[in-house]
Design a protein around this motif. Sequence first.
Motif, mmCIF file in Angstrom:
data_model
loop_
_atom_site.group_PDB
_atom_site.id
_atom_site.type_symbol
_atom_site.label_atom_id
_atom_site.label_comp_id
_atom_site.label_asym_id
_atom_site.label_seq_id
_atom_site.Cartn_x
_atom_site.Cartn_y
_atom_site.Cartn_z
ATOM 1 N N LYS A 195 0.845 -1.192 0.000
ATOM 2 C CA LYS A 195 0.000 0.000 0.000
ATOM 3 C C LYS A 195 0.881 1.242 0.000
ATOM 4 O O LYS A 195 1.967 1.248 0.593
ATOM 5 N N HIS A 196 0.419 2.292 -0.661
ATOM 6 C CA HIS A 196 1.073 3.595 -0.548
ATOM 7 C C HIS A 196 0.075 4.704 -0.847
ATOM 8 O O HIS A 196 -0.723 4.608 -1.775
ATOM 9 N N THR A 197 0.130 5.746 -0.022
ATOM 10 C CA THR A 197 -0.646 6.961 -0.251
ATOM 11 C C THR A 197 0.308 8.070 -0.664
ATOM 12 O O THR A 197 1.261 8.378 0.064
ATOM 13 N N ASN A 198 0.072 8.641 -1.818
ATOM 14 C CA ASN A 198 0.914 9.724 -2.337
ATOM 15 C C ASN A 198 0.620 10.993 -1.543
ATOM 16 O O ASN A 198 -0.490 11.534 -1.596
ATOM 17 N N ILE A 199 1.599 11.485 -0.796
ATOM 18 C CA ILE A 199 1.376 12.641 0.069
ATOM 19 C C ILE A 199 1.216 13.931 -0.733
ATOM 20 O O ILE A 199 0.757 14.947 -0.197
ATOM 21 N N LEU A 200 1.578 13.896 -2.021
ATOM 22 C CA LEU A 200 1.435 15.087 -2.864
ATOM 23 C C LEU A 200 0.058 15.166 -3.503
ATOM 24 O O LEU A 200 -0.523 16.252 -3.630
ATOM 25 N N THR A 201 -0.460 14.019 -3.926
ATOM 26 C CA THR A 201 -1.741 14.019 -4.648
ATOM 27 C C THR A 201 -2.882 13.412 -3.849
ATOM 28 O O THR A 201 -4.054 13.592 -4.197
ATOM 29 N N ALA A 208 -3.493 10.337 -3.819
ATOM 30 C CA ALA A 208 -3.872 9.071 -4.463
ATOM 31 C C ALA A 208 -3.343 7.886 -3.652
ATOM 32 O O ALA A 208 -2.218 7.920 -3.142
ATOM 33 N N THR A 209 -4.172 6.872 -3.552
ATOM 34 C CA THR A 209 -3.803 5.678 -2.790
ATOM 35 C C THR A 209 -3.852 4.445 -3.683
ATOM 36 O O THR A 209 -4.815 4.263 -4.440
ATOM 37 N N GLU A 210 -2.820 3.657 -3.592
ATOM 38 C CA GLU A 210 -2.817 2.338 -4.229
ATOM 39 C C GLU A 210 -2.647 1.296 -3.124
ATOM 40 O O GLU A 210 -1.726 1.399 -2.295
#
Length: 622
Positions: free
Chosen positions: A331-337, A339-341
């Motif tokens: 899992k990763h959440t993009n701290i800039l956008t 968006a989560t995958e």
Amino acid sequence: MRAVLVAAGRVGETTRFPSVLLVEPPKAEVRGYREGAVFSRRAQAVVLDVATGVASEAVVDLVVGELLSWRDLAAGEGQPAVLFEEYDRSADLVRADERWQAALRRRGIEDFSLAFVAPLSPGFFDYPEEKGRRVLRALTFLRDFEEDSPWAHPVEGLLAKVDLITGEVISVDDSGNVPVPAEHGNFDAAHVGPARTTLKPIEITQPEGVSYTVDGNEVTWEGWRFRVGFNAREGLTLHRIEFDGDSVAHRVSMAEMVVPYGDPAPWRYWISYFDAGEYLLGKNANSLKLGCDCLGVIHYFDAVVADDHANAVTIPQAVCMHEEDYGILWKHTNILTGATEVRRSRRLVVSFFATIGNYDYGFFWYFYLDGTIQLEAKATGIVFCGSAEPGTTSPYAAEIAPGLMAPVHQHLFCARLDMEVAGERNTVDEVDVVGIPTGPDNPYGNAFTTTTTTLASESGAQRVADATKARTWVIRNDDNTNRLGKPRAYQLMPHTGPTLLAQPDSTVAARAAFATKHLWVTQHDEAENYPAGDYPNQHPGQSGLPTWTKADRDLENQDLVLWHVFGPTHVPRPEDWPVMPVDFSGFTLRPHGFRDRNPALDLPDGAKSCSHCPPGQCHCGH
């Protein structure tokens, strides 16, 4: 097998078969096999004449129906595994003995019909009266009624010794003056009372069916391919394991386990069960039930073993296979956008359970979507107890119910891992994580790194795990590299616990020498299959791994077998009574440069198919 030996005149009225095992084809034949080709099929029978005590090994060609070899076991080579019929035979002999009856009468017991005599493998102590004899020792437990759990009522200080061939009760030692614990140890619904009603149902469904396919005994699932096997000694075996088309292991199994007790009392110092070599794990396998042992959409494999007369016996549903959710894989959440995958993990479970006396053991092989393999051993059942005056304290046992003393003991499993990482030629490195002393290479004191030691020969490949160094062992293939030019490899990650705690000069340390190390590595040999040797029952010791490794064979770029020892050291507690919650132990094998990048990148995004939440906004875990 039996028909061939009958035709050869090797079977009579007093012939019994402690074990019948398939002799697996040589590796070269398996590797070179092509669909439709004829391959060898042989079986080995251990044959015992229960009238004379003579034990022999027979090897039969099952294709042509021919006896290939026959040899008698030599004195000092150990005894064959215990026959099922010998449990009842030895118990009947003890119950009929006047000395044993007198010992019960001395304790105020006149009705012997509910007494349970527990025959147990005797260990080895070179006592003169046991030389050349096939022996069981027997402890006694009582029951208040037919279905009562006998393990709650041990008769302390009463020990019998039986010669299984002559039918003689060699001795009855009665030195106990401790009351038999009266409190029952039953845990069925009738004794526990009404079940709680607060748990709501959990349903596991796969409306579109399972993701694996089964063709005979071959399984394919999400890049994995392997074959399921089973035998009377080891139970479940897995063969020709591949991930994404590349070999990982030729064969893996639970090859042996020893259960040594730490109580020096005369009626317990000798206890050190070898549950595979003395009792046969596979022969004692359970027939598993849906909804109890296995949950979900299940595929079962039946197992076929031989009884004491070499007749085939089918154990229905001995092996259970199913898929299960295993939380977040990555899992990763993009701290800039924002968006989560996220992708969920799933594993394929292949398992079996065996009951050996009071203990139950489950062995669960897990295959994961990222190429990881895990073995989890589950120990449950009923702890083995003696008795004492209520309130007694002992350095060797814990009081877990009034007057009921559970000795300290270990469950030391040994997995046999016949590896084939990306090909036949492998090397094992020991990798430690270590700090660097403050100095020119570490001016701020913060640096740490890994050190790698190649296990180049068998004498140097007898290793102990070290959690303080995050020690692992990497099995690499120098002939097969990844895109970074590094050898493709798998990493054995131990779950650290003590090795054998018995003293080096003890007889159990000689017999279970394999359990004095967490890891042994040997060059593959078709004859080397069991870490304590072929016949641990009444064996004086130093058989198996300590003998084989004296050859100190080369281990670099060779066909290798890893022997990994693990398991719980059990200091019992009241919560283990009257039935013990599962005690977990095991290890992990995970890819280490075996693939060029995360092999689970292409998993579907569960959030986009979730029906419980708005599109792309899954928060429910589905």
